[in-house]
Design an enzyme around this catalytic site. Structure first.
Site, PDB file in Angstrom:
ATOM      1  N   GLY A  72      26.754  10.408   4.497  1.00  0.00           N
ATOM      2  CA  GLY A  72      27.875   9.566   4.079  1.00  0.00           C
ATOM      3  C   GLY A  72      28.864  10.310   3.193  1.00  0.00           C
ATOM      4  O   GLY A  72      28.751  11.512   2.956  1.00  0.00           O
ATOM      5  N   ASN A  93      15.351   5.748   8.021  1.00  0.00           N
ATOM      6  CA  ASN A  93      16.025   4.461   7.865  1.00  0.00           C
ATOM      7  C   ASN A  93      15.499   3.835   6.579  1.00  0.00           C
ATOM      8  O   ASN A  93      14.278   3.676   6.427  1.00  0.00           O
ATOM      9  CB  ASN A  93      15.653   3.600   9.098  1.00  0.00           C
ATOM     10  CG  ASN A  93      16.230   2.203   9.021  1.00  0.00           C
ATOM     11  OD1 ASN A  93      16.763   1.791   7.990  1.00  0.00           O
ATOM     12  ND2 ASN A  93      16.119   1.479  10.119  1.00  0.00           N
ATOM     13  N   ASP A 149      19.032  10.894   6.558  1.00  0.00           N
ATOM     14  CA  ASP A 149      19.995   9.865   6.942  1.00  0.00           C
ATOM     15  C   ASP A 149      19.462   9.181   8.189  1.00  0.00           C
ATOM     16  O   ASP A 149      18.579   9.714   8.868  1.00  0.00           O
ATOM     17  CB  ASP A 149      21.385  10.490   7.220  1.00  0.00           C
ATOM     18  CG  ASP A 149      22.496   9.473   7.035  1.00  0.00           C
ATOM     19  OD1 ASP A 149      23.180   9.522   5.992  1.00  0.00           O
ATOM     20  OD2 ASP A 149      22.665   8.592   7.908  1.00  0.00           O
ATOM     21  N   ILE A 150      20.042   8.016   8.496  1.00  0.00           N
ATOM     22  CA  ILE A 150      19.629   7.298   9.709  1.00  0.00           C
ATOM     23  C   ILE A 150      20.170   8.010  10.955  1.00  0.00           C
ATOM     24  O   ILE A 150      19.712   7.814  12.055  1.00  0.00           O
ATOM     25  CB  ILE A 150      20.101   5.828   9.639  1.00  0.00           C
ATOM     26  CG1 ILE A 150      19.399   4.963  10.666  1.00  0.00           C
ATOM     27  CG2 ILE A 150      21.614   5.725   9.738  1.00  0.00           C
ATOM     28  CD1 ILE A 150      19.527   3.483  10.426  1.00  0.00           C
ATOM     29  N   ARG A 151      21.207   8.849  10.732  1.00  0.00           N
ATOM     30  CA  ARG A 151      21.799   9.590  11.855  1.00  0.00           C
ATOM     31  C   ARG A 151      21.821  11.088  11.520  1.00  0.00           C
ATOM     32  O   ARG A 151      21.596  11.467  10.366  1.00  0.00           O
ATOM     33  CB  ARG A 151      23.221   9.095  12.128  1.00  0.00           C
ATOM     34  CG  ARG A 151      24.146   9.279  10.932  1.00  0.00           C
ATOM     35  CD  ARG A 151      25.423   8.476  11.082  1.00  0.00           C
ATOM     36  NE  ARG A 151      26.003   8.191   9.784  1.00  0.00           N
ATOM     37  CZ  ARG A 151      27.106   8.761   9.292  1.00  0.00           C
ATOM     38  NH1 ARG A 151      27.761   9.651   9.988  1.00  0.00           N
ATOM     39  NH2 ARG A 151      27.564   8.446   8.105  1.00  0.00           N
ATOM     40  N   TYR A 176      29.191  -7.311  -0.386  1.00  0.00           N
ATOM     41  CA  TYR A 176      28.909  -6.018  -1.011  1.00  0.00           C
ATOM     42  C   TYR A 176      28.795  -6.166  -2.534  1.00  0.00           C
ATOM     43  O   TYR A 176      27.845  -5.691  -3.156  1.00  0.00           O
ATOM     44  CB  TYR A 176      30.050  -5.072  -0.632  1.00  0.00           C
ATOM     45  CG  TYR A 176      30.015  -3.694  -1.233  1.00  0.00           C
ATOM     46  CD1 TYR A 176      29.022  -2.786  -0.897  1.00  0.00           C
ATOM     47  CD2 TYR A 176      31.027  -3.275  -2.105  1.00  0.00           C
ATOM     48  CE1 TYR A 176      29.026  -1.495  -1.429  1.00  0.00           C
ATOM     49  CE2 TYR A 176      31.037  -1.991  -2.628  1.00  0.00           C
ATOM     50  CZ  TYR A 176      30.037  -1.110  -2.288  1.00  0.00           C
ATOM     51  OH  TYR A 176      30.050   0.161  -2.811  1.00  0.00           O
TER      52      TYR A 176
HETATM   53  C1  AKB Z   1      34.574   0.086  -1.297  1.00  0.00           C
HETATM   54  O1  AKB Z   1      35.810   0.077  -1.247  1.00  0.00           O
HETATM   55  O2  AKB Z   1      33.849  -0.753  -0.761  1.00  0.00           O
HETATM   56  C2  AKB Z   1      33.903   1.195  -2.090  1.00  0.00           C
HETATM   57  C3  AKB Z   1      33.643   0.786  -3.509  1.00  0.00           C
HETATM   58  C4  AKB Z   1      34.763   0.624  -4.450  1.00  0.00           C
HETATM   59  O3  AKB Z   1      32.523   0.606  -3.868  1.00  0.00           O
HETATM   60  N1  AKB Z   1      34.694   2.378  -2.057  1.00  0.00           N
END
Ligand code: AKB
Length: 316
Positions: free
Chosen positions: A11, A52, A34-36, A142
Protein backbone atom coordinates in the site's frame (compact mmCIF):
# COMPACT_ATOMS: atom_id res chain seq x y z
CA UNK A 1 17.85 -7.76 17.14
CA UNK A 2 14.20 -6.95 16.43
CA UNK A 3 12.38 -8.84 13.68
CA UNK A 4 9.68 -6.87 11.96
CA UNK A 5 6.50 -7.90 10.12
CA UNK A 6 4.77 -5.36 7.85
CA UNK A 7 1.15 -6.21 7.04
CA UNK A 8 0.01 -4.28 3.95
CA UNK A 9 3.46 -3.66 2.46
CA UNK A 10 2.10 -2.99 -1.05
CA UNK A 11 0.00 0.00 0.00
CA UNK A 12 0.83 3.69 0.00
CA UNK A 13 2.60 3.72 3.39
CA UNK A 14 3.85 0.11 3.36
CA UNK A 15 5.68 0.39 0.04
CA UNK A 16 7.95 3.10 1.48
CA UNK A 17 8.02 2.18 5.17
CA UNK A 18 9.13 -1.41 4.46
CA UNK A 19 12.23 -0.24 2.57
CA UNK A 20 13.08 2.30 5.28
CA UNK A 21 12.74 -0.37 7.99
CA UNK A 22 15.01 -2.67 6.00
CA UNK A 23 17.66 0.07 5.98
CA UNK A 24 17.45 0.29 9.78
CA UNK A 25 17.02 -3.36 10.81
CA UNK A 26 18.65 -5.15 7.87
CA UNK A 27 16.86 -6.62 4.82
CA UNK A 28 16.47 -10.13 6.22
CA UNK A 29 14.98 -8.86 9.51
CA UNK A 30 11.97 -7.17 7.93
CA UNK A 31 9.34 -9.56 6.57
CA UNK A 32 6.96 -7.81 4.18
CA UNK A 33 3.46 -9.14 3.53
CA UNK A 34 0.35 -8.22 1.64
CA UNK A 35 -2.81 -9.84 0.31
CA UNK A 36 -1.41 -9.23 -3.19
CA UNK A 37 1.99 -9.36 -4.84
CA UNK A 38 4.18 -6.36 -3.97
CA UNK A 39 6.70 -4.53 -6.17
CA UNK A 40 10.01 -6.21 -6.94
CA UNK A 41 11.99 -3.75 -4.83
CA UNK A 42 10.20 -5.25 -1.82
CA UNK A 43 9.89 -8.92 -2.83
CA UNK A 44 13.50 -9.12 -4.00
CA UNK A 45 15.22 -7.25 -1.16
CA UNK A 46 13.99 -9.38 1.76
CA UNK A 47 11.42 -11.92 2.96
CA UNK A 48 7.90 -11.57 1.54
CA UNK A 49 4.70 -13.52 2.35
CA UNK A 50 1.21 -13.36 0.85
CA UNK A 51 -1.02 -12.77 3.90
CA UNK A 52 -4.66 -11.80 4.46
CA UNK A 53 -5.15 -10.01 7.80
CA UNK A 54 -8.51 -11.76 8.13
CA UNK A 55 -6.68 -15.12 8.34
CA UNK A 56 -5.20 -14.65 11.81
CA UNK A 57 -3.86 -18.22 12.04
CA UNK A 58 -1.74 -17.75 8.96
CA UNK A 59 -0.44 -14.41 10.28
CA UNK A 60 0.41 -16.16 13.58
CA UNK A 61 2.33 -18.89 11.69
CA UNK A 62 4.44 -16.23 9.94
CA UNK A 63 5.06 -14.46 13.26
CA UNK A 64 6.33 -17.72 14.78
CA UNK A 65 8.31 -18.76 11.68
CA UNK A 66 10.24 -15.48 11.53
CA UNK A 67 10.46 -14.86 15.31
CA UNK A 68 8.68 -11.51 14.87
CA UNK A 69 9.03 -8.97 17.71
CA UNK A 70 7.31 -5.93 16.12
CA UNK A 71 4.36 -5.65 13.73
CA UNK A 72 3.30 -2.72 11.54
CA UNK A 73 -0.34 -3.44 10.73
CA UNK A 74 -1.15 -1.13 7.80
CA UNK A 75 -3.85 -3.08 5.96
CA UNK A 76 -7.08 -1.04 5.77
CA UNK A 77 -9.85 0.20 3.48
CA UNK A 78 -9.69 4.01 3.25
CA UNK A 79 -12.56 6.49 3.61
CA UNK A 80 -13.82 6.77 0.02
CA UNK A 81 -13.72 3.05 -0.74
CA UNK A 82 -15.20 2.10 2.65
CA UNK A 83 -18.33 4.14 1.87
CA UNK A 84 -18.87 1.96 -1.21
CA UNK A 85 -18.74 -1.31 0.78
CA UNK A 86 -19.51 -0.51 4.42
CA UNK A 87 -19.76 -3.97 6.01
CA UNK A 88 -16.83 -5.72 4.26
CA UNK A 89 -14.73 -2.62 5.02
CA UNK A 90 -15.72 -2.71 8.68
CA UNK A 91 -14.59 -6.38 8.78
CA UNK A 92 -11.17 -5.64 7.29
CA UNK A 93 -10.58 -2.53 9.41
CA UNK A 94 -12.01 -3.84 12.69
CA UNK A 95 -11.79 -7.63 12.73
CA UNK A 96 -8.38 -7.25 11.08
CA UNK A 97 -7.23 -5.15 14.06
CA UNK A 98 -8.86 -7.22 16.83
CA UNK A 99 -7.38 -10.49 15.55
CA UNK A 100 -3.93 -8.93 15.37
CA UNK A 101 -4.27 -7.42 18.87
CA UNK A 102 -5.28 -10.82 20.24
CA UNK A 103 -2.37 -12.51 18.49
CA UNK A 104 0.11 -9.87 19.70
CA UNK A 105 -1.12 -10.50 23.25
CA UNK A 106 -1.01 -14.31 22.96
CA UNK A 107 2.38 -14.53 21.23
CA UNK A 108 3.84 -11.71 23.36
CA UNK A 109 4.94 -9.67 20.34
CA UNK A 110 6.86 -6.72 21.82
CA UNK A 111 5.27 -3.81 19.93
CA UNK A 112 2.54 -3.08 17.36
CA UNK A 113 2.07 -0.06 15.10
CA UNK A 114 -1.44 0.65 13.86
CA UNK A 115 -2.40 3.75 11.87
CA UNK A 116 -5.39 5.81 12.88
CA UNK A 117 -6.54 8.87 10.95
CA UNK A 118 -7.99 12.38 11.11
CA UNK A 119 -11.16 10.50 10.09
CA UNK A 120 -11.79 9.82 13.81
CA UNK A 121 -13.05 13.42 14.00
CA UNK A 122 -16.51 14.44 12.86
CA UNK A 123 -18.87 17.35 12.23
CA UNK A 124 -19.02 18.41 15.91
CA UNK A 125 -15.23 18.40 16.34
CA UNK A 126 -13.51 21.82 16.51
CA UNK A 127 -12.44 22.30 12.89
CA UNK A 128 -9.27 24.40 13.32
CA UNK A 129 -6.22 23.35 15.31
CA UNK A 130 -8.19 20.29 16.44
CA UNK A 131 -7.01 19.21 19.90
CA UNK A 132 -5.93 15.69 20.88
CA UNK A 133 -8.98 15.26 23.12
CA UNK A 134 -12.31 16.71 21.97
CA UNK A 135 -15.74 15.71 20.69
CA UNK A 136 -15.38 12.91 18.16
CA UNK A 137 -18.45 11.95 16.16
CA UNK A 138 -17.14 10.40 12.91
CA UNK A 139 -19.88 9.69 10.38
CA UNK A 140 -17.98 7.51 7.89
CA UNK A 141 -17.42 3.75 8.05
CA UNK A 142 -13.68 4.34 7.98
CA UNK A 143 -13.79 6.99 10.73
CA UNK A 144 -16.01 4.89 12.97
CA UNK A 145 -13.66 1.91 12.54
CA UNK A 146 -10.61 4.05 13.34
CA UNK A 147 -12.19 5.55 16.47
CA UNK A 148 -13.33 2.10 17.67
CA UNK A 149 -9.84 0.79 16.88
CA UNK A 150 -8.27 3.54 19.00
CA UNK A 151 -10.44 2.52 21.95
CA UNK A 152 -9.46 -1.14 21.45
CA UNK A 153 -5.74 -0.41 21.42
CA UNK A 154 -6.16 1.63 24.61
CA UNK A 155 -8.12 -1.28 26.13
CA UNK A 156 -5.47 -3.87 25.22
CA UNK A 157 -2.77 -1.57 26.61
CA UNK A 158 -4.54 -1.10 29.95
CA UNK A 159 -5.85 -4.63 30.39
CA UNK A 160 -3.06 -6.76 28.88
CA UNK A 161 -0.08 -4.42 28.59
CA UNK A 162 -0.01 -4.65 24.76
CA UNK A 163 2.28 -1.85 23.53
CA UNK A 164 0.53 -0.42 20.47
CA UNK A 165 1.76 2.88 19.02
CA UNK A 166 -0.48 4.88 16.72
CA UNK A 167 -0.67 8.10 14.71
CA UNK A 168 -3.78 9.86 13.45
CA UNK A 169 -2.40 10.36 9.95
CA UNK A 170 -3.58 13.34 7.96
CA UNK A 171 -3.78 12.98 4.15
CA UNK A 172 -0.54 11.41 2.94
CA UNK A 173 1.09 12.49 -0.29
CA UNK A 174 3.58 10.28 -2.10
CA UNK A 175 4.85 9.45 -5.58
CA UNK A 176 6.00 5.84 -5.20
CA UNK A 177 2.61 4.16 -4.87
CA UNK A 178 -0.59 5.98 -5.74
CA UNK A 179 -3.08 6.57 -2.93
CA UNK A 180 -5.85 4.00 -2.70
CA UNK A 181 -9.43 5.15 -2.20
CA UNK A 182 -9.19 8.00 0.31
CA UNK A 183 -10.71 11.48 0.47
CA UNK A 184 -7.32 13.18 0.50
CA UNK A 185 -6.22 11.32 -2.69
CA UNK A 186 -6.76 14.42 -4.83
CA UNK A 187 -3.47 15.74 -3.44
CA UNK A 188 -1.67 12.76 -5.03
CA UNK A 189 -3.72 12.48 -8.26
CA UNK A 190 -3.22 16.17 -9.04
CA UNK A 191 0.56 15.73 -9.44
CA UNK A 192 0.17 12.66 -11.68
CA UNK A 193 -2.34 14.46 -13.92
CA UNK A 194 -0.20 17.60 -13.97
CA UNK A 195 2.68 15.57 -15.46
CA UNK A 196 0.59 13.29 -17.69
CA UNK A 197 -2.14 15.68 -18.92
CA UNK A 198 -1.20 19.20 -17.85
CA UNK A 199 -4.61 19.54 -16.17
CA UNK A 200 -6.66 18.05 -13.32
CA UNK A 201 -10.33 17.76 -12.41
CA UNK A 202 -10.54 17.86 -8.63
CA UNK A 203 -13.22 15.92 -6.71
CA UNK A 204 -13.15 18.43 -3.81
CA UNK A 205 -14.08 22.15 -3.86
CA UNK A 206 -11.18 24.56 -4.36
CA UNK A 207 -11.29 25.93 -0.77
CA UNK A 208 -11.50 22.60 1.11
CA UNK A 209 -8.72 22.81 3.69
CA UNK A 210 -7.42 19.50 5.11
CA UNK A 211 -4.36 18.48 7.15
CA UNK A 212 -1.74 16.85 4.92
CA UNK A 213 1.76 15.41 5.18
CA UNK A 214 4.45 14.39 2.67
CA UNK A 215 5.42 10.71 2.91
CA UNK A 216 9.08 11.20 4.00
CA UNK A 217 7.81 13.17 7.02
CA UNK A 218 5.18 10.48 7.74
CA UNK A 219 7.77 7.67 7.60
CA UNK A 220 10.14 9.60 9.86
CA UNK A 221 7.35 10.29 12.38
CA UNK A 222 6.22 6.65 12.41
CA UNK A 223 9.70 5.30 13.11
CA UNK A 224 10.37 8.02 15.71
CA UNK A 225 7.21 7.03 17.59
CA UNK A 226 8.07 3.32 17.44
CA UNK A 227 11.54 4.09 18.83
CA UNK A 228 10.33 6.45 21.58
CA UNK A 229 10.77 5.48 25.24
CA UNK A 230 7.50 4.03 26.55
CA UNK A 231 7.65 6.18 29.68
CA UNK A 232 7.67 9.39 27.58
CA UNK A 233 4.39 8.54 25.86
CA UNK A 234 1.36 10.20 27.44
CA UNK A 235 -1.32 9.33 24.87
CA UNK A 236 -3.01 5.96 25.39
CA UNK A 237 -4.74 5.75 22.00
CA UNK A 238 -3.37 7.61 18.94
CA UNK A 239 -1.31 10.79 18.50
CA UNK A 240 -2.56 13.85 16.60
CA UNK A 241 -0.06 14.63 13.84
CA UNK A 242 -0.76 17.68 11.70
CA UNK A 243 1.83 18.39 9.07
CA UNK A 244 0.55 21.14 6.77
CA UNK A 245 -2.92 22.44 6.04
CA UNK A 246 -3.84 23.36 2.46
CA UNK A 247 -6.73 23.34 0.00
CA UNK A 248 -6.89 22.30 -3.69
CA UNK A 249 -6.46 25.92 -4.79
CA UNK A 250 -3.19 26.16 -2.82
CA UNK A 251 -1.91 23.02 -4.60
CA UNK A 252 -2.99 24.48 -7.94
CA UNK A 253 -0.99 27.66 -7.27
CA UNK A 254 2.00 25.69 -6.04
CA UNK A 255 2.05 23.54 -9.21
CA UNK A 256 1.60 26.64 -11.38
CA UNK A 257 4.84 28.04 -9.97
CA UNK A 258 6.61 25.05 -11.60
CA UNK A 259 4.25 24.55 -14.57
CA UNK A 260 2.66 27.91 -15.52
CA UNK A 261 0.29 26.30 -18.08
CA UNK A 262 -1.22 23.81 -15.61
CA UNK A 263 -5.02 24.12 -15.29
CA UNK A 264 -7.46 22.76 -12.69
CA UNK A 265 -11.27 22.37 -12.65
CA UNK A 266 -13.61 21.28 -9.90
CA UNK A 267 -16.29 18.56 -9.93
CA UNK A 268 -16.95 17.68 -6.28
CA UNK A 269 -18.34 14.19 -5.62
CA UNK A 270 -19.46 12.24 -2.52
CA UNK A 271 -16.04 12.75 -0.92
CA UNK A 272 -16.79 16.46 -0.42
CA UNK A 273 -19.18 15.58 2.44
CA UNK A 274 -16.47 13.43 4.05
CA UNK A 275 -13.90 16.22 3.76
CA UNK A 276 -16.38 18.72 5.22
CA UNK A 277 -16.70 16.53 8.33
CA UNK A 278 -12.93 16.46 8.95
CA UNK A 279 -10.66 19.05 10.62
CA UNK A 280 -8.84 21.67 8.57
CA UNK A 281 -5.75 21.69 10.77
CA UNK A 282 -4.47 19.70 13.74
CA UNK A 283 -2.87 20.57 17.08
CA UNK A 284 0.01 18.10 17.35
CA UNK A 285 1.82 19.77 20.26
CA UNK A 286 1.61 16.61 22.41
CA UNK A 287 3.49 14.56 19.79
CA UNK A 288 6.08 17.36 19.48
CA UNK A 289 6.56 17.25 23.25
CA UNK A 290 6.45 13.50 23.82
CA UNK A 291 8.60 12.22 20.94
CA UNK A 292 9.96 15.29 19.13
CA UNK A 293 7.67 15.24 16.10
CA UNK A 294 8.92 17.63 13.42
CA UNK A 295 8.44 18.18 9.69
CA UNK A 296 10.79 19.00 6.86
CA UNK A 297 8.44 19.74 3.96
CA UNK A 298 6.04 22.57 3.23
CA UNK A 299 3.71 22.60 0.22
CA UNK A 300 6.13 24.17 -2.28
CA UNK A 301 9.05 21.94 -1.26
CA UNK A 302 6.78 18.90 -1.62
CA UNK A 303 5.45 20.05 -5.00
CA UNK A 304 8.97 20.31 -6.41
CA UNK A 305 9.81 16.74 -5.34
CA UNK A 306 6.45 15.28 -6.43
CA UNK A 307 6.65 16.77 -9.93
CA UNK A 308 10.30 15.82 -10.42
CA UNK A 309 9.85 12.22 -9.23
CA UNK A 310 6.63 11.57 -11.17
CA UNK A 311 8.26 12.99 -14.30
CA UNK A 312 11.18 10.57 -13.83
CA UNK A 313 8.73 7.67 -13.49
CA UNK A 314 7.14 8.39 -16.86
CA UNK A 315 10.45 9.04 -18.61
CA UNK A 316 11.63 5.49 -17.81
C1 AKB B 1 -8.35 9.00 3.59
O1 AKB B 1 -8.50 10.03 2.91
O2 AKB B 1 -9.22 8.15 3.76
C2 AKB B 1 -7.01 8.79 4.26
C3 AKB B 1 -7.00 9.32 5.66
C4 AKB B 1 -7.02 10.78 5.89
O3 AKB B 1 -6.96 8.57 6.58
N1 AKB B 1 -5.97 9.38 3.49
Amino acid sequence: MDKILVLGCAGQIGSELTLELRKIYGDSNVCASDIRQADKDITESGPFEILNVLEANKVAEVVKKHGITQIYHLAAILSGNAEKKPLPSWDINMKGLLDILEMVKELKVKRLFWPSSIAVFGPSTPIKNTPQQCVMDPNTVYGISKLAGERWIAYYRKRYGVDTRSIRYPGLISYKTEAGGGTTDYAVEVYYDAIQKGSYICFLEKDTYLPMMFMPDAIKATIQLMHADADKLTVEDSYNVGGMSFCPDDVFKSIQKEMPNFTMDYEPDFRQAIANSWPQSIDDSIARNDWNLSFEYDLDAMTKVMLAEIKKKFEK
